[in-house]
Design a protein around this motif. Sequence first.
Motif, PDB file in Angstrom:
ATOM      1  N   GLN A   3     -80.808 -15.285  50.182  1.00 40.77           N
ATOM      2  CA  GLN A   3     -80.756 -14.898  48.777  1.00 40.77           C
ATOM      3  C   GLN A   3     -80.696 -16.114  47.849  1.00 40.77           C
ATOM      4  O   GLN A   3     -80.693 -15.958  46.638  1.00 40.77           O
ATOM      5  N   THR A   4     -80.642 -17.286  48.407  1.00 36.43           N
ATOM      6  CA  THR A   4     -80.502 -18.506  47.619  1.00 36.43           C
ATOM      7  C   THR A   4     -81.861 -19.166  47.451  1.00 36.43           C
ATOM      8  O   THR A   4     -82.488 -19.552  48.438  1.00 36.43           O
ATOM      9  N   ILE A  22     -76.257 -22.119  42.602  1.00 33.34           N
ATOM     10  CA  ILE A  22     -77.144 -20.963  42.735  1.00 33.34           C
ATOM     11  C   ILE A  22     -78.378 -21.317  43.551  1.00 33.34           C
ATOM     12  O   ILE A  22     -78.800 -20.563  44.417  1.00 33.34           O
ATOM     13  N   ARG A  23     -78.939 -22.485  43.286  1.00 30.57           N
ATOM     14  CA  ARG A  23     -80.149 -22.933  43.983  1.00 30.57           C
ATOM     15  C   ARG A  23     -79.804 -24.105  44.906  1.00 30.57           C
ATOM     16  O   ARG A  23     -78.861 -24.841  44.659  1.00 30.57           O
ATOM     17  N   GLU A  53     -67.739 -22.007  44.821  1.00 27.61           N
ATOM     18  CA  GLU A  53     -67.908 -22.259  43.387  1.00 27.61           C
ATOM     19  C   GLU A  53     -67.565 -23.706  43.008  1.00 27.61           C
ATOM     20  O   GLU A  53     -67.067 -23.985  41.921  1.00 27.61           O
ATOM     21  N   PRO A 148     -76.964 -23.667  35.801  1.00 33.53           N
ATOM     22  CA  PRO A 148     -76.299 -22.378  35.602  1.00 33.53           C
ATOM     23  C   PRO A 148     -74.931 -22.580  34.964  1.00 33.53           C
ATOM     24  O   PRO A 148     -74.287 -23.615  35.144  1.00 33.53           O
ATOM     25  N   GLN A 152     -72.394 -17.686  35.647  1.00 39.58           N
ATOM     26  CA  GLN A 152     -73.523 -17.389  36.530  1.00 39.58           C
ATOM     27  C   GLN A 152     -73.225 -17.789  37.967  1.00 39.58           C
ATOM     28  O   GLN A 152     -73.564 -17.063  38.905  1.00 39.58           O
ATOM     29  N   ASN A 155     -70.712 -15.237  39.394  1.00 41.42           N
ATOM     30  CA  ASN A 155     -71.373 -13.963  39.685  1.00 41.42           C
ATOM     31  C   ASN A 155     -72.258 -14.074  40.920  1.00 41.42           C
ATOM     32  O   ASN A 155     -72.301 -13.153  41.744  1.00 41.42           O
ATOM     33  N   HIS A 156     -72.972 -15.183  41.057  1.00 46.21           N
ATOM     34  CA  HIS A 156     -73.828 -15.377  42.232  1.00 46.21           C
ATOM     35  C   HIS A 156     -72.985 -15.389  43.506  1.00 46.21           C
ATOM     36  O   HIS A 156     -73.340 -14.742  44.502  1.00 46.21           O
ATOM     37  N   ASN A 159     -71.741 -11.847  44.252  1.00 49.08           N
ATOM     38  CA  ASN A 159     -72.825 -10.998  44.750  1.00 49.08           C
ATOM     39  C   ASN A 159     -73.211 -11.357  46.186  1.00 49.08           C
ATOM     40  O   ASN A 159     -73.452 -10.481  47.018  1.00 49.08           O
ATOM     41  N   MET A 160     -73.281 -12.652  46.472  1.00 48.24           N
ATOM     42  CA  MET A 160     -73.646 -13.099  47.811  1.00 48.24           C
ATOM     43  C   MET A 160     -72.615 -12.609  48.838  1.00 48.24           C
ATOM     44  O   MET A 160     -72.973 -12.105  49.901  1.00 48.24           O
TER      45      MET A 160
END
Length: 176
Positions: A3-4, A22-23, A53, A148, A152, A155-156, A159-160
Amino acid sequence: ILQTPMHWVTEDEVSTAATDGIRIFINPEFFMQQDPDEKIFLLLHEIMHGVYEHPARMNMRNHEDWNAACDYVINDELIQRQFKMPKGGLHNIDYRGMNADQIYALIAQDRDNGQPTPQSPWPDIQPAPQGNGNGSAPQKGIGGTDLPTVEQIQNHAKNMLTQAVQASQMANESVG
């Protein structure tokens, strides 16, 4: 991991691998020199920065010291799980069981006492922009991507982890 978003970048942009939370950004020249087990370690390492994080939690800390503290945590966890760390990665068993904030405090204390501080061979954390997001243009990161925000990144990570738990539960239900 799937998902990344992953981006191939030049050595001028990233000498090894990096994340903005995120990326993942990977220098293919460095990456392809690693053996398969080391490649897995590097991908997991970058993912864990996002899960914990780390870019969002850096705040006003010294970037190099924060990155080193975070690397000590992640590398030890991966080594304990029998993953093969590429040569030169930071590892100190004395930090086992500590979080990045605790290790950072020790590194900062050493710096204040004139001791050399560790330098990660993977300066891989791209810090999230600080501030209130008052409508100013996004700050640019690696490859011209927008950095980000703290929200963001959080949240990422949430979600992950939620999707990983759901996938694990579904896999356990189908056993047998």
